[in-house]
Structures are given as structure tokens and as C-alpha cells.
Design an enzyme around this catalytic site. Structure first.
Site, mmCIF file in Angstrom:
data_model
loop_
_atom_site.group_PDB
_atom_site.id
_atom_site.type_symbol
_atom_site.label_atom_id
_atom_site.label_comp_id
_atom_site.label_asym_id
_atom_site.label_seq_id
_atom_site.Cartn_x
_atom_site.Cartn_y
_atom_site.Cartn_z
ATOM 1 N N GLU A 36 16.889 60.262 -31.567
ATOM 2 C CA GLU A 36 18.179 60.359 -30.725
ATOM 3 C C GLU A 36 17.640 61.810 -29.507
ATOM 4 O O GLU A 36 17.907 61.708 -28.358
ATOM 5 C CB GLU A 36 19.935 60.822 -31.121
ATOM 6 N N ASP A 66 41.251 62.768 -6.721
ATOM 7 C CA ASP A 66 41.030 63.047 -5.303
ATOM 8 C C ASP A 66 41.386 63.547 -4.859
ATOM 9 O O ASP A 66 40.237 64.862 -5.227
ATOM 10 C CB ASP A 66 43.267 61.987 -4.941
#
Ligand code: GLA
Length: 726
Positions: free
Chosen positions: A613, A533
Site C-alpha cells: 500500500e 457553493d
């Protein structure tokens, strides 16, 4: 720009694209007269309709003028118990036990700059803001209500806050104090909320408002995974690019309620603020209460424009120095790599695996302190577990730094395990009602942060850690909802203050950290996105978005989150495949594409990566850093809805429109896939763009005719297009 018509007591707030107006009428009732696309102004109260409606009563002073009723008139901040039967904004109880609030306008104040709120997070800024303060008063109870308005013209942002002052000689109990009330003189509206659960946060849910009250809230003491203190009301036909919509957010991290009401007159009211459940503040004579700030953006051009205005306002005027402009590090976190099972050597091995991949910060997650070998014990004992980390942080941190990375630390300051030294010494420091067994969450209890001595102790422990080693980042976690909310420090009559005082306590520690360690980067977290928030963003410029790190689920979570919150706030990492939360297999490319639409990092054992990777990771971190400004500070466009579209696409565009990055992840694969094009947004129609370094494609072609999508080959493949103007 705030325009004042003193004679008619009309206040008009203009932003670049919107206008907001209120008026104190002849009875000093503050009427809300307009909020919508920018208009020239005037006194819009002339448009208000007056008619007698059965069971809509009339204030005493209007006599038999039955067409004047608080129940039918649009209110700026609704009263209580005196004839408006819609959602009240405020409720208070003087010593006579009455529960009426009859608010009448008494005056105003207008100044350049932005008002401040004591002890609460709020948007900030200088001369680019204007402030209007409106004073109202309930004469009988001698209660003053001050309505604060901050106008940030360029961002179409209007902030609101409310301060209530007891000017009487009696004690008053304040039982509700909303931050925002908005009466819409419009017909059909849809209500959009952002809902979910732990590991699936902020999924948009849209429904037409039907008669009566529809609401979302949190009673968990935090803003919660389940609903977000951000909602939208919009015209029925509004979409990403068209139609009128209103976004409303609360700058607050505790219990909240967002309630929308469709009224008897087929108008609508929105009330947003602290949830009234177990909320009651005692105000002695002279005392005041300040409700958290709310912020509004109205967009006449769909959700996309609304989101971009919120993003800019949050980035530029809520997130504070030094991190509102500064680049944040690409990090790696050991949680999903080791969980609790690690030693210093193991961590160094993982960090060695990260070396040379462009990772700038190593974060040691849960499990480094006290007796914390599982999640059953240790919280509250914030001293290093020397069995795991011989020599403590003083020994470990330099080893990590020697590998070219900064060091960050996980902490969960608000919690205590019963199996801890702290709990054994101070069992009464946990929230709980004497004589009642406490409810556990993740096998832990919540410390009573409403108490100063508890906060001081925890802050002292944090200081010891931060002063003892070179730590540049903290992940502040919070892994349960509040229950058994009762504080030993307050009398029975004031227990209704504990929820809010708890949140103020969290803000207090965060503010102390900012004061004492201004360079420290704090990432908020509450089991992922359980406290995502604007209140937290004021202190923690980034928040771990979800404990769900699966790239495909994240498409939905990050899509919902993007309606209000900017990319720079969204904590997002690449983790292993198959994913640890749902077993889904995705490529490293797809995981990277999704995670780099956030703060970006890796949460896996990089010492176990294949050479291929490693090459991919190197490319990804380099690409992310190269385009950091575009991704983090650019304008964000949602190009498709992952809940309905066969692919998810989004776009970052530089403010001058000369650069853009388009990212796309396909859905489940299919043979004989349809031919599709992706129409871009936000480009300059007159410019020509190179796409991934090639060609010269006109902006209008890219936006209107679109770009052909690759044929899917396998599930959830990703594609990125980097556009630069020639
Ligand atoms: C929460 C966080 C995770 C991790 C664990 C550690 O669930 O969201 O990222 O830090 O706690 O216990």
C-alpha cells in the site's frame, strides 16, 4: 462586449458564444428580449408578440390597449402586484402596508471593469470585464432598483446583482429581493437540480418543466447538502455535447430559492435568490440592500461546454490570490484514522507513517480543544486540550514539521456546545428565542454570527491559535442546520434580517482571516458538502466535498458537483477499505484514481499500511504532483454518467489539447462482459498521442473510434490513461 442603442434603449451583451438583450420600451418597462447563442443583434423586441389574454391586466397608462400586459411580456426583473402574476423578483412594503412594486427604467451606466459588492463574495477582475448598471424606480414608494451586469466575454459568463435603495422619506420593509430573473421565450425546457442529503450530495435530477412553479431551496441557513444553489434549464434534447443549456448559480452560502415557472403562454421564467422565508430587511430613508451575486453561462453546445466555462471562470475570477493559481498541498487528515481518540504521540506516529509518501500537510481534525472527547461537548472553547496535547500546539507543530510536513487544523467557529465554558458564560450568544427550548443538531447550538461581539470574540480566539503556532491550513467546519433563528441584538421588527446577517457574519470572519493571514489555505466544510457553493469558494478555495469517502459513491457525488464546480474546489481523500460509511471494499488504486480528481489527500492511519500500500501511495502522490496542472487547471470532460452507465469515466485535457488524463472506474463485475470502447473528447484530431508512453494514436481515432476498455475482473476496478501528443 456591451452594445448600446441609446435611441431605442436597447442593451445587448455579447460574450464569445452568447448574446443577451433587454430593452426599455415606450412605457419604460424593461423587457427581456433574448438570451441564447450569439447573434448579430438589432432590436429583438420586434419579435415579441402582443395579444390580449383573458385575465392578463393592463397598466393604467395603456388605456384600452388590452394586448399590453406585464403578465404576458418577458420581464428583465419582474415586478409585484401590478399585473404580472408570475414569480415576483421583488416585494417591499412601505408604511401604508401595500405590497406593490412597479419598476420603470430610469437610466443606465456603462463602464470597463467589474462592479464590486460590499461585504459579499463576487467574481472579480479587471479590464477583461464590462459592467452595465440599469436603474429602475418605483415612483410611488421612491424605491430605486439597480440591476448590475458583469460581462466576461471569453468565459460566456454574465454575472448579475441587485441593489435596492430607499430614496423616500418613509421606512420600507423589503421582503424579497431576487438576484436574477430570466424569462425564456422558448418552448419546452427541462429543469436540472442537484439534490441529495448528508453523505450523498449533488445528484443531478432532471425533469421537464410542467405548468406552474417548480423549485428547490434551502431554509437551513446554509446552502445545504439537500439542494445546491446551481441549476440548469435546457432544451429537452440537450446532453453533454449537444443542445442549448443555461446554468445559473448563486454566489451565496445561506438560504436560497431557485424557482422555475412554466407559464400560461408556455414560456418559462427562472428566479434565483435568497429564499423569502423569514427574510425581511428594514430600509430606513437612504438605506440600501444588496442581493448576492448570481452568474449565468449559456452553452449552445451542451452541458460539457457550460461546465468548462463555469470551471474556468470560478478558477480564474472567483477564487482569489494566492490560491487561484498556486499548487495546494497533498494532505493527510486524522479524522477517519482516530476520530476523537488521539494524543500528540499518536498523531506523530501517524505522521511518521505518512513520511516519505509524498504527503505535504498533516491536518489535525476535531477533538484537540477544550473538553472535546466526544461530539457532546467543547465547541466554543478554542484552547488546546493539554491532556491530549501536552505543551500545546507549540510542542506538537514542530514535531510534525520535523517530519517534513506542514500543519493544518480543524475548527468549527460558528458553533457552541452547551457543555462548554463559552456557553456557560454567554448562553445568549447562541441563536434561540427566549422562553423556548432550542433545537439541537449534533448536540450543539449555533452562535449568533449576526452579532459583532460574538464574531469578535471568536475571531480573537482564532487569532490566538493562529499566532501561537505555525499553521498553514484551516478546515472550517459547520455541522448543523440553523434553527431557532432569532437574535438578541435586533428588535422584533428586524428578526427577518438574522438569516442573512448570519451569512454576512461568516463572510466577515473569513475576510478578516484573508486580510490577516493571506497565505493561510482554508478548506470549507459543512458535514462534508453542506455548504458547497460559490460564496464559500470566494474565501475557501477548496471545500470538503462529502463526508462519504467511499470511492464508488464519490463517483456520483463528484460527477454531480462537476456540473458547476472545478476539480480544484473538490476536497477528496483516500480512506480505508472497507469504507467507514458504507462498508464497501475497493482497491487502493480505485480510491486514489477517484480522490485525485479533487484536491487529493489521505484520511486513514498511514502507519498501518502494508508495504505494498505504501508503494501505491508513493506512486499516486508522485503521479498527482506530476500531472497537477493538467488535473487542476485542465479542461474537464465527463465521458459517462455514473447513474446510468456501466462504468464511470472522465478526462482532463490541457488547454492546448496536447496532454490528457483519462480516468475510469468500472461498475459491478460481470462474466462475459460486453466489448466496449471509450470515446475520448477534447483532443486535437490532427495530433497523434502516446497512450501511457506507447504508440502513436491519432486524436480523431481516439475520439471517434474510441479506446477498448479492459475486461472487468472484480468490482470497481480503475484505469488511467495518460496521453501526450507526439
Ligand atoms: C464533519 C466533517 C468531518 C469531520 C467531522 C469532525 O462531519 O465533515 O470531515 O471533520 O465533522 O467532527
Amino acid at each position: 462586449m456591451i452594445v448600446l442603442d441609446k435611441e431605442n434603449r436597447v442593451f445587448t451583451l455579447h460574450t464569445q458564444n452568447t448574446t443577451y438583450q433587454m430593452k426599455a420600451d415606450r412605457h419604460s418597462i424593461l423587457l427581456h428580449t433574448y438570451y441564447g447563442p450569439r447573434i448579430s443583434g438589432g432590436d429583438l423586441s420586434d419579435l415579441i408578440q402582443y395579444a390580449d389574454r383573458g385575465f392578463s391586466p393592463n397598466p393604467n397608462e395603456v388605456g384600452d390597449a388590452r394586448d399590453y400586459s406585464l403578465d404576458t411580456l418577458p420581464q428583465e426583473y419582474s415586478s409585484c402586484g401590478v399585473g404580472d402574476f408570475r414569480i415576483p423578483s421583488i416585494e417591499f412594503e412601505p408604511e401604508d402596508g401595500s405590497r406593490l412594486a412597479d419598476l420603470r427604467y430610469t437610466g443606465y451606466e456603462l463602464y470597463r471593469g467589474k462592479y464590486c459588492l460590499e461585504d459579499l463574495p463576487a467574481f472579480w477582475g479587471g479590464e477583461e470585464w464590462e459592467t452595465l448598471v440599469i436603474r429602475m424606480r418605483d415612483t410611488a414608494a421612491k424605491m430605486v432598483v439597480e440591476l448590475y451586469y458583469g460581462v466576461l466575454e471569453e468565459r460566456d459568463l454574465i454575472t448579475r446583482a441587485v441593489r435596492v435603495v430607499n430614496q423616500g422619506a418613509e421606512t420600507v420593509r423589503l421582503q424579497r429581493c431576487a438576484s436574477l430573473c430570466l424569462d425564456f421565450q422558448r418552448d419546452d425546457l427541462d429543469f436540472i437540480t442537484f439534490d441529495g442529503c448528508h453523505t450523498m450530495e449533488r445528484c443531478p435530477s432532471r425533469a421537464p418543466l410542467r405548468p406552474g412553479i417548480q423549485s428547490v431551496n434551502s431554509l437551513r441557513g446554509t446552502s445545504s447538502h439537500h439542494h445546491n444553489p446551481f441549476v440548469i434549464l435546457c432544451d429537452r434534447e440537450a446532453n453533454e455535447d449537444y443542445g442549448l443549456c443555461y446554468g445559473a448559480m448563486l454566489v451565496y452560502s445561506g438560504n436560497f430559492q431557485a424557482a422555475a415557472e412554466r407559464t400560461q403562454l408556455e414560456n418559462n421564467r427562472l428566479v434565483l435568490g435568497i429564499d423569502p422565508y423569514n427574510f425581511c430587511f428594514t430600509l430606513a430613508p437612504g438605506e440600501s440592500f444588496t442581493a448576492p451575486e448570481a452568474a449565468l453561462v449559456c452553452s449552445p453546445r451542451g452541458f460539457g461546454q457550460m461546465s468548462r466555462q463555469f470551471h474556468r471562470a470560478l478558477r480564474e475570477h472567483l477564487i482569489r490570490d494566492p490560491y487561484h493559481g498556486k499548487r495546494r498541498p497533498v494532505l493527510m487528515n486524522n479524522w477517519e484514522a482516530t476520530y476523537f481518540d488521539f494524543t500528540a504521540d499518536r498523531l506523530v506516529e501517524i505522521a511518521k507513517g505518512a513520511q516519505g509518501l509524498g504527503i505535504e500537510l498533516f491536518v489535525m481534525d476535531d477533538g484537540w480543544f477544550g473538553s472535546r472527547d466526544t461530539d457532546l461537548s467543547g465547541l466554543g472553547d478554542w484552547s488546546v486540550n493539554l491532556n491530549k496535547l501536552p505543551g500545546g500546539l507549540e510542542a506538537l507543530v514542530p514535531r510534525i514539521q520535523a517530519l517534513g510536513m506542514g500543519f493544518g487544523l480543524w475548527i468549527e467557529p460558528e458553533m457552541v456546545s452547551e457543555n462548554s465554558l463559552l456557553y456557560r458564560e454567554h448562553p445568549d450568544w447562541a441563536l434561540g428565542v427566549p422562553g423556548r427550548p432550542q433545537t439541537r443538531g449534533r448536540s450543539q447550538l449555533v452562535l449568533d454570527f449576526s452579532r459583532r461581539e460574538v464574531r469578535d470574540y471568536i475571531y480573537g480566539a482564532m487569532q490566538k491559535i493562529l499566532d501561537g503556532a505555525s499553521i498553514s491550513y484551516l478546515k472550517w467546519d459547520m455541522n448543523r442546520s440553523l434553527s431557532d433563528v432569532w437574535s438578541a441584538s435586533l428588535p422584533a421588527s428586524r428578526q427577518g434580517e438574522v438569516y442573512h446577517r448570519y451569512v454576512l457574519g461568516v463572510y466577515d470572519i473569513l475576510e478578516r482571516l484573508r486580510r490577516d493571514y493571506p497565505e493561510l489555505l482554508i478548506e470549507g466544510c459543512s458535514g462534508g458538502g453542506g455548504r458547497f457553493d460559490a460564496g464559500m469558494l470566494y474565501y475557501t478555495p477548496q471545500i470538503w466535498c462529502s463526508d462519504n469517502t467511499d470511492a464508488v459513491d464519490r463517483l456520483r457525488i463528484q460527477y454531480g458537483t462537476s456540473f458547476c464546480y472545478p476539480v480544484s474546489a473538490v476536497g477528496s481523500h483516500v480512506s480505508v477499505s472497507p469504507n467507514e460509511q458504507n462498508g464497501r471494499v475497493t482497491s487502493m488504486e480505485t480510491r486514489g484514481t477517484v480522490a485525485m480528481s479533487g484536491t487529493f489527500g489521505y484520511e486513514m492511519d498511514l502507519s498501518k499500511c502494508t508495504q505494498e500500500e505504501r508503494e501505491t501511495i508513493k506512486r499516486q502522490t508522485a503521479f498527482f504532483k506530476e500531472h497537477y496542472g493538467l488535473i487542476q487547471q485542465g479542461d474537464y470532460y465527463r465521458l459517462s454518467d455514473p447513474f446510468t452507465a456501466p462504468f464511470t469515466a472522465w478526462e482532463h485535457v490541457s488547454p492546448d489539447g496536447r496532454e490528457a488524463l483519462v480516468s475510469l472506474v468500472t461498475g459491478p463485475t460481470q462474466a462475459a462482459a460486453p466489448f466496449r470502447r471509450l470515446r475520448l473528447k477534447g483532443l486535437d484530431p490532427k495530433l497523434k498521442y502516446q497512450v501511457n508512453g506507447e504508440g502513436a494514436c491519432p486524436g480523431d481515432v481516439l475520439m471517434e473510434a474510441g479506446w477498448p476498455l479492459p475486461m472487468p475482473w472484480g468490482d470497481h476496478q480503475s484505469m488511467q490513461l495518460y496521453l501526450s501528443a507526439l
